[in-house]
Design a protein around this motif. Structure first.
Motif, short mmCIF file in Angstrom:
data_model
loop_
_atom_site.label_atom_id
_atom_site.label_comp_id
_atom_site.label_asym_id
_atom_site.label_seq_id
_atom_site.Cartn_x
_atom_site.Cartn_y
_atom_site.Cartn_z
N GLY A 251 0.81 -1.21 0.00
CA GLY A 251 0.00 0.00 0.00
C GLY A 251 0.84 1.26 0.00
N LYS A 252 1.95 1.22 0.73
CA LYS A 252 2.85 2.39 0.78
C LYS A 252 3.52 2.62 -0.56
CE LYS A 252 4.01 2.05 5.72
NZ LYS A 252 5.11 1.77 6.68
N VAL A 253 3.91 1.53 -1.23
CA VAL A 253 4.67 1.65 -2.48
C VAL A 253 3.76 2.01 -3.65
CG1 VAL A 253 6.03 0.36 -4.18
CG2 VAL A 253 6.51 0.09 -1.74
N PHE A 254 2.60 1.34 -3.75
CA PHE A 254 1.76 1.46 -4.94
C PHE A 254 0.47 2.25 -4.71
CE2 PHE A 254 4.19 -2.49 -5.78
CZ PHE A 254 4.80 -2.10 -6.95
N ASN A 255 0.19 2.60 -3.45
CA ASN A 255 -0.98 3.40 -3.11
C ASN A 255 -2.29 2.76 -3.58
OD1 ASN A 255 -2.08 5.68 -1.83
ND2 ASN A 255 -2.28 6.77 -3.78
N THR A 256 -2.36 1.45 -3.54
CA THR A 256 -3.58 0.71 -3.87
C THR A 256 -3.45 -0.69 -3.28
OG1 THR A 256 -5.08 0.06 -5.65
CG2 THR A 256 -2.73 -0.16 -6.08
#
Length: 264
Positions: A200-205
């Motif tokens: 979630g932190k890396v790809f925001n999904t």
């Protein structure tokens, strides 16, 4: 799909698919030595695609992701002898090394390996085969591999579990493989909870939304740039059936694969 398997031990099997087609996304926990009796296999990895046919012998290193597509050929079923070279068997012969290889190694028609693997065929019809015989055959295969391939120790002696690695680069390279998130978390050196949080932190999904989008974008590229067929693209980008793939593709782009191909 009609699938039949006969085992000498859990580490040695005779595998037979009699249907027209079988596809699976797989990560092997141990090295796999395979001898082709009949049929054809297409193996798709992140950086390479392989084809294997009758008489071929090859080794798939452990902890590597692959899409495996099996077909009958020339009226014969897809039939292989498969030997698992596990850490427990290999550690008696090799000192651990940290080197990792993702390349599938070919030993097609090598007389020593073919003799070793073909000699297993009568054992599949026997009951109560002493386990020591199976262990001897595995030991023979390991000895042959080490005699004919002087670099094989660097592959077989990789006993390490995956450590924590860069999540973004790994997922960008391996998103096409339709595996449970637990497998992705293991291969990137994380617990499932940590994997989801870092993702979630890396790809925001979420992982599933990102994976679906990436697979569909790859499919679109395959249609436009490589003129590939829907049935081939569907299975090679991580979908399990053509109707679901076509539905998801149209939802994402506003037109179906067939409509896109018709425009070109």
């Amino acid at each position: 799909m009609e699938y039949k398997a006969k085992y000498i031990t859990p580490d040695i099997k005779l595998s037979c698919y009699e249907d027209n087609f079988f596809k699976s996304d797989i990560m092997f926990d141990c090295h796999m030595l395979v001898w082709f009796i009949s049929g054809e296999t297409k193996i798709v990895q992140a950086d390479a695609t392989y084809f294997f046919r009758k008489g071929d012998i090859f080794l798939i290193p452990r902890n590597q992701l692959a899409t495996i597509i099996n077909y009958p050929k020339d009226g014969q079923p897809h039939k292989t002898v498969v030997m698992h070279l596990s850490k427990e068997k290999l550690i008696d012969y090799l000192k651990p090394k940290a080197l990792v290889s993702s390349e599938i190694l070919r030993y097609s028609n090598h007389p020593l390996l073919e003799s070793c693997l073909s000699s297993l065929i009568p054992y599949f019809e026997m009951k109560d085969l002493p386990e020591t015989i199976a262990s001897l055959k595995i030991a023979e295969a390991i000895s042959i591999l080490r005699a004919i391939d002087h670099g094989i120790d660097n592959v077989l002696a990789n006993f390490e579990e995956p450590g924590k690695i860069d999540l973004a680069s790994y997922m960008e390279r391996n998103f096409r493989f339709n595996l449970p998130l637990e497998k992705f978390s293991y291969l990137t050196g994380r617990s499932l909870t940590t994997f989801k949080r870092d993702f979630g932190k890396v790809f925001n999904t979420t992982p599933q939304r990102w994976l679906t989008r990436k697979r569909l974008e790859l499919a679109h590229y395959q249609f436009v740039e490589k003129k590939s067929k829907p049935i081939d693209v569907c299975y090679e980008v991580g979908f399990e059936n053509l109707s679901h793939f076509s539905y998801a593709f149209k939802k994402q782009f506003g037109y179906s694969p067939t409509e896109l191909i018709g425009r070109q």
